[in-house]
Design an enzyme around this catalytic site. Sequence first.
Site, PDB file in Angstrom:
ATOM      1  N   SER A 304      14.524 -23.683  12.564  1.00  0.00           N
ATOM      2  CA  SER A 304      13.261 -24.161  12.018  1.00  0.00           C
ATOM      3  C   SER A 304      12.062 -23.636  12.808  1.00  0.00           C
ATOM      4  O   SER A 304      11.756 -22.457  12.764  1.00  0.00           O
ATOM      5  CB  SER A 304      13.285 -25.696  11.964  1.00  0.00           C
ATOM      6  OG  SER A 304      12.205 -26.202  11.227  1.00  0.00           O
ATOM      7  N   ASP A 315       7.769  -9.927  14.322  1.00  0.00           N
ATOM      8  CA  ASP A 315       7.033  -9.153  13.319  1.00  0.00           C
ATOM      9  C   ASP A 315       5.747  -8.565  13.871  1.00  0.00           C
ATOM     10  O   ASP A 315       5.318  -7.479  13.456  1.00  0.00           O
ATOM     11  CB  ASP A 315       6.720 -10.033  12.106  1.00  0.00           C
ATOM     12  CG  ASP A 315       7.926 -10.220  11.198  1.00  0.00           C
ATOM     13  OD1 ASP A 315       9.018  -9.714  11.545  1.00  0.00           O
ATOM     14  OD2 ASP A 315       7.789 -10.880  10.152  1.00  0.00           O
ATOM     15  N   LYS A 329      17.185 -22.036   9.116  1.00  0.00           N
ATOM     16  CA  LYS A 329      16.529 -23.108   8.367  1.00  0.00           C
ATOM     17  C   LYS A 329      15.091 -22.675   8.091  1.00  0.00           C
ATOM     18  O   LYS A 329      14.221 -22.783   8.942  1.00  0.00           O
ATOM     19  CB  LYS A 329      16.540 -24.433   9.133  1.00  0.00           C
ATOM     20  CG  LYS A 329      15.852 -25.570   8.374  1.00  0.00           C
ATOM     21  CD  LYS A 329      15.868 -26.849   9.189  1.00  0.00           C
ATOM     22  CE  LYS A 329      15.127 -27.963   8.457  1.00  0.00           C
ATOM     23  NZ  LYS A 329      13.671 -27.696   8.297  1.00  0.00           N
TER      24      LYS A 329
END
Length: 438
Positions: A304, A315, A329
């Site tokens: 999560s 990224d 998740k």
Amino acid sequence: MQKKKTIVILFLGMMLGIFMGTCGSVFADKDSNAPVADTDTLPFEDLRTFTEIFGRIKRDYVEPVSDKKLLEDAIRGMLSGLDPHSAYLVAEEYQELKEGTTGQFGGLGIEVTMENGFIKVVSPIDDTPAQRAGIKTGDLIVRLDDKPVKGMTLADGVKMMRGEPGSKILLTVVREGEEAPLKLNLTRDVIKVKSVKSKMLEKGYGYLRISSFQSGTGDNLRESLAALKKENGGNLKGLVLDLRNNPGGVLNAAVEVSDAFIKSGLIVYTEGRIENSEMRFNAAPDDLLDGAPMVVLINAGSASASEIVAGALQDQKRAVIMGEKSFGKGSVQTILPTSNGAAVKLTTARYFTPSGRSIQAEGIEPDIALGHVKLESVDKQDFKPVKEADLSRHLENAKQKAEQAGVAGDEKDKEKLEMKDYALYEALNLLKGISIVR
């Protein structure tokens, strides 16, 4: 006759409730452009079946059951059938959830979910009874004391595991690789989760461990990072951010942590069906490390909010992600309080990393994969190769004596880290390598 009348009234009440629920936005705001629900599409046959079963249970079940319990169980079933993270929280469970996000609650210190009717461990929380007892990510809890877990709801299981500090509970655990179930005795405690821990690994290289994302995690991280800089006498050469076995937590805390290291650009965005479920979070123009290299450690217990941070830093090319593939998740739950003091925890959106990746059921792939291994030292050999220092009348190194004690201490600490935590040892080596070539 009276029973039939009761069922008819219940049916009509449900019809009215569903009609109000589907058309409520129109009643609340007459200027709304939202389309009015077509009541012809309501599943009347299915609702009739529901009321029929409700009546049969009331009439024929071996023991009397209250209307409140039947309706509450129906609500629980309706939500649990959606996904593993949506749930109905009665007032007590709702209060426990709020306590958990503030970092203090009573129990074992274990993050769990349901899988195939059993309680599955997402991760144990650091410095808690669960972690000290050896509970591991992926363990399946099949019994709580003498009561089988099969047939319980997740809420029932969590309620049994929580209790008065000092009280004991026996967990029967099935673990991959073990031939027989493990029986673990745990003593409940007041769980005070300090979400951020820090230390210096070596001169110039810091370590931050986040065990969960709470409302104060962002502030705690900034304080810990300032303390590391002060201890080092200035800026750091590199930082290891440890998110292993971090089950997640508050979305805003994950955004704050990511923002602490990213100067610009997108951190995370969410998409859902309702308007306020679509959010975008962008970084403020500051980096508390001033561009120093970072390594983020993750494993199968990183879930999560942990994946939000790892995905954002990956990224944005801000950190090297090292370890194992994360839990996967990628959904956002919204807590919706109800009029009776309870709440609905409902999955309302999916989150995406800056490049548009959805982590749901996929997880974060590390840039450098590390298996779950442990190093062991080989037996010392009696024969050692001859070196310059072994030759008689060799020239002394002018600095050797002055630095010998310090070097010996560093080598001892290095060996200890290598044996105790191989992943952290490799992360430190990578940071050193990056610093050398910069």
